[in-house]
Design an enzyme around this catalytic site. Structure first.
Site, short mmCIF file in Angstrom:
data_model
loop_
_atom_site.label_atom_id
_atom_site.label_comp_id
_atom_site.label_asym_id
_atom_site.label_seq_id
_atom_site.Cartn_x
_atom_site.Cartn_y
_atom_site.Cartn_z
N MET A 1 -8.58 3.33 9.06
CA MET A 1 -7.98 2.13 8.64
C MET A 1 -7.08 1.52 9.94
O MET A 1 -7.12 2.11 10.88
CB MET A 1 -7.04 2.64 7.41
CG MET A 1 -7.79 2.52 6.01
SD MET A 1 -6.79 3.04 4.71
CE MET A 1 -7.85 2.60 3.50
N ASP B 1 -0.79 2.51 8.56
CA ASP B 1 -1.25 1.78 9.87
C ASP B 1 -0.40 1.87 11.11
O ASP B 1 -0.89 1.70 12.16
CB ASP B 1 -1.49 0.42 9.60
CG ASP B 1 -2.71 0.48 8.35
OD1 ASP B 1 -3.13 1.23 8.17
OD2 ASP B 1 -2.75 -0.86 8.03
N VAL C 1 16.95 8.96 0.19
CA VAL C 1 17.95 7.84 -0.54
C VAL C 1 18.84 8.26 -1.49
O VAL C 1 19.92 8.07 -1.54
CB VAL C 1 17.14 6.54 -0.77
CG1 VAL C 1 18.06 5.64 -1.51
CG2 VAL C 1 16.50 5.75 0.48
N ARG D 1 -25.33 7.67 12.48
CA ARG D 1 -24.81 7.72 10.94
C ARG D 1 -23.27 7.02 11.04
O ARG D 1 -22.60 7.51 11.99
CB ARG D 1 -24.71 8.90 10.37
CG ARG D 1 -25.99 9.68 10.18
CD ARG D 1 -26.71 9.11 8.88
NE ARG D 1 -27.91 9.91 8.80
CZ ARG D 1 -29.19 9.79 9.29
NH1 ARG D 1 -29.29 8.73 10.28
NH2 ARG D 1 -30.04 10.51 9.04
N GLU E 1 -11.03 -0.66 10.95
CA GLU E 1 -11.54 -1.35 10.14
C GLU E 1 -11.68 -2.78 10.26
O GLU E 1 -11.12 -3.40 11.29
CB GLU E 1 -11.04 -1.16 8.66
CG GLU E 1 -9.43 -1.54 8.62
CD GLU E 1 -8.81 -1.27 7.24
OE1 GLU E 1 -9.26 -1.10 6.33
OE2 GLU E 1 -7.61 -1.18 7.72
N ASP F 1 2.01 -0.02 11.86
CA ASP F 1 1.89 -1.54 12.13
C ASP F 1 3.04 -2.35 12.44
O ASP F 1 3.20 -3.63 12.14
CB ASP F 1 0.73 -2.50 11.44
CG ASP F 1 1.04 -2.30 9.80
OD1 ASP F 1 1.83 -1.42 9.62
OD2 ASP F 1 0.34 -3.01 9.36
N ARG G 1 -26.66 13.59 16.88
CA ARG G 1 -26.47 12.40 16.57
C ARG G 1 -25.26 11.66 16.99
O ARG G 1 -24.41 12.04 17.59
CB ARG G 1 -26.27 12.18 14.93
CG ARG G 1 -27.38 12.51 14.27
CD ARG G 1 -26.96 12.51 12.67
NE ARG G 1 -27.94 12.82 11.86
CZ ARG G 1 -27.60 13.33 10.67
NH1 ARG G 1 -26.65 13.63 10.37
NH2 ARG G 1 -28.82 13.65 10.02
N ARG H 1 -17.85 15.60 13.39
CA ARG H 1 -18.32 16.15 14.84
C ARG H 1 -19.34 17.45 14.69
O ARG H 1 -20.26 17.39 15.37
CB ARG H 1 -17.15 16.67 15.78
CG ARG H 1 -17.51 17.19 17.18
CD ARG H 1 -16.41 17.61 17.85
NE ARG H 1 -15.69 16.43 18.51
CZ ARG H 1 -16.27 15.88 19.72
NH1 ARG H 1 -17.28 16.58 20.24
NH2 ARG H 1 -15.72 15.03 20.35
N GLY I 1 0.96 -1.17 -0.06
CA GLY I 1 0.00 -0.07 -0.10
C GLY I 1 0.95 1.08 -0.07
O GLY I 1 1.73 1.38 0.71
N GLY J 1 5.22 -2.03 3.87
CA GLY J 1 4.91 -2.74 5.28
C GLY J 1 5.42 -4.09 5.46
O GLY J 1 6.40 -4.41 4.94
N ASP J 2 4.51 -5.02 6.23
CA ASP J 2 5.09 -6.19 6.52
C ASP J 2 5.34 -7.10 5.46
O ASP J 2 6.02 -8.06 5.38
CB ASP J 2 4.47 -6.94 7.80
CG ASP J 2 2.86 -6.95 7.58
OD1 ASP J 2 2.62 -6.59 6.55
OD2 ASP J 2 2.29 -7.35 8.48
P1 ADP Z 1 2.56 -4.28 2.54
O1 ADP Z 1 4.06 -4.16 2.11
O2 ADP Z 1 2.02 -2.76 2.59
O3 ADP Z 1 2.25 -5.13 3.93
P2 ADP Z 1 1.73 -6.40 0.89
O4 ADP Z 1 1.33 -7.48 1.89
O5 ADP Z 1 0.70 -6.37 -0.10
O6 ADP Z 1 2.12 -4.83 1.37
O7 ADP Z 1 2.87 -6.85 0.17
C1 ADP Z 1 3.67 -6.40 -0.74
C2 ADP Z 1 4.32 -7.27 -1.70
O8 ADP Z 1 5.48 -8.00 -0.81
C3 ADP Z 1 3.49 -8.29 -2.03
O9 ADP Z 1 2.99 -7.91 -3.31
C4 ADP Z 1 4.70 -9.34 -2.70
O10 ADP Z 1 5.34 -8.99 -3.69
C5 ADP Z 1 5.66 -9.12 -1.44
N1 ADP Z 1 5.39 -10.17 -0.40
C6 ADP Z 1 4.42 -10.27 0.33
N2 ADP Z 1 4.31 -11.34 1.34
C7 ADP Z 1 5.52 -12.30 0.76
C8 ADP Z 1 5.88 -13.52 0.90
N3 ADP Z 1 5.41 -14.18 1.90
N4 ADP Z 1 7.13 -13.76 0.37
C9 ADP Z 1 7.80 -12.86 -0.42
N5 ADP Z 1 7.20 -11.82 -0.98
C10 ADP Z 1 6.09 -11.22 -0.27
#
Ligand code: ADP
Length: 317
Positions: free
Chosen positions: A168, A126, A22, A242, A221, A128, A161, A153, A10, A101-102
């Site tokens: 998110m 997030d 960088v 709402r 969410e 996260d 209300r 608000r 994302g 992200g992860d």
């Molecule tokens: P975010 O980095 O925001 O968490 P995603 O979960 O969509 O987003 O992961 C981004 C990209 O990272 C995926 O489209 C994929 O190319 C790669 N990726 C995610 N999980 C794995 C995995 N288990 N092994 C290898 N590459 C991964």
């Protein structure tokens, strides 16, 4: 060095500011920096172009990512990652800085395990990624959410209300927790706190009977169907109610100064670590100090709910 940089998963405000940091830090150290377009997909397809100084001008304040982002679920297969490594070899790229992200971190870790020097930079709205106190993009998303909740608000209080606002943060309730506190929400519901629907309905009814004219409920969410919840609140509490889902509006916009600063610090730090020969790590801040954590460890860390902030809500809502 010849450094590659990509944005994946994302998008988050501040990705561009990180790319800029960088590139500028790399060029200042006589490195060459290569932009890889559309995340791991673009890497596999060889969408790689060298940056010059001007290539990152006028983008510090832009949301999104000039490199583009795409998802490539097939990156989990070693055969696909081999294609990516071939592209890196073809372009003589020594190391890869991966913003995301992860999921992005997992991709970077798998490449690291195959001998590629990688560094992860936490770019996600997030918040996260537990190895860093804050992720790049969180501050901007928080600002956007607060602005929207303030507006809701106004109308909520004029019409007396209850407003339910979904923000998110699927795996981390920080966006709900922080925006809820900043906007004086009566109730904040996150994955960490859980939803006790009966208690929420009873409390809202009590509030209504006690003469409190309106109520704000901020919820993360993927916890419940907020439109259905709004119906139940109306039926049970006496408040007109709402629900609003803020959705993707939280992803866009110019990064806040906090995100730009974090981007500058972490982008430069990633380049410094490569020069020190430290790779396979995720960069971040802890207690406002630069910090790096092995990616594997970073991925295993749990997002703890912020106990101090959670208690604060109970006392001042
Ligand atoms: P975010 O980095 O925001 O968490 P995603 O979960 O969509 O987003 O992961 C981004 C990209 O990272 C995926 O489209 C994929 O190319 C790669 N990726 C995610 N999980 C794995 C995995 N288990 N092994 C290898 N590459 C991964």
């Amino acid at each position: 060095m010849r450094i590659g940089i990509l944005t994946s998963g994302g998008d988050a405000p501040g990705m561009n500011a990180t790319i800029r940091a960088v590139v500028r830090a790399g060029l200042a150290s006589k490195d060459q920096v290569f932009g890889i377009y559309d995340g791991y997909r673009g890497l596999v397809e060889g969408k790689i172009q060298e940056f010059n100084r001007q290539g990152v001008s006028e983008m510090l304040n832009k949301g999104g990512t000039i490199l583009g982002t795409a998802r490539l679920p097939e990156f989990e297969y070693e055969s696909v990652r081999r294609l990516a490594i071939k592209q890196l070899q073809k372009h003589d790229i020594d190391a890869l800085i991966c913003l995301g992200g992860d999921g992005t971190y997992t991709g970077a870790l798998r490449l690291h395990e195959m001998g590629i020097k990688t560094i992860g930079v936490p770019c996600t709205i997030d918040n996260d990624i537990a190895s860093s106190d804050f992720t790049i993009g969180f501050s901007t998303a928080l600002n956007t959410a607060c602005d929207a909740i303030d507006r809701l608000r106004d109308t909520s209080s004029s019409h007396q209300r209850c407003s339910i606002i979904e923000v998110m943060g699927r795996h981390c309730g920080d966006l709900a927790l922080y925006s809820g506190i900043c906007c004086g929400a009566e109730y904040i519901i996150t994955n960490e706190s859980g939803l006790d629907k009966e208690k929420l309905l009873a409390d809202l009814k009590q509030n209504r009977l006690a003469g409190r004219k309106h109520a704000i409920v901020v919820i993360s969410e993927h916890i419940t169907d907020v439109y259905q919840l709004a119906k139940e609140v109306e039926e049970y509490s006496g408040y007109e109610c709402r629900a609003t889902i803020l959705g993707y509006v939280q992803r866009g916009g110019a990064p806040t100064p906090e995100d730009r600063l974090l981007a500058a610090r972490l982008g430069k730090y990633a380049v410094d670590l490569l020069h020190e020969g430290i790779t396979g790590v995720a960069v971040g801040v802890r207690n406002n100090k630069l910090h790096n954590t092995p990616i594997e460890e970073a991925l295993a860390m749990k997002n703890e709910s912020n106990k101090e902030l959670s208690k604060l809500v109970q006392k001042i809502s």
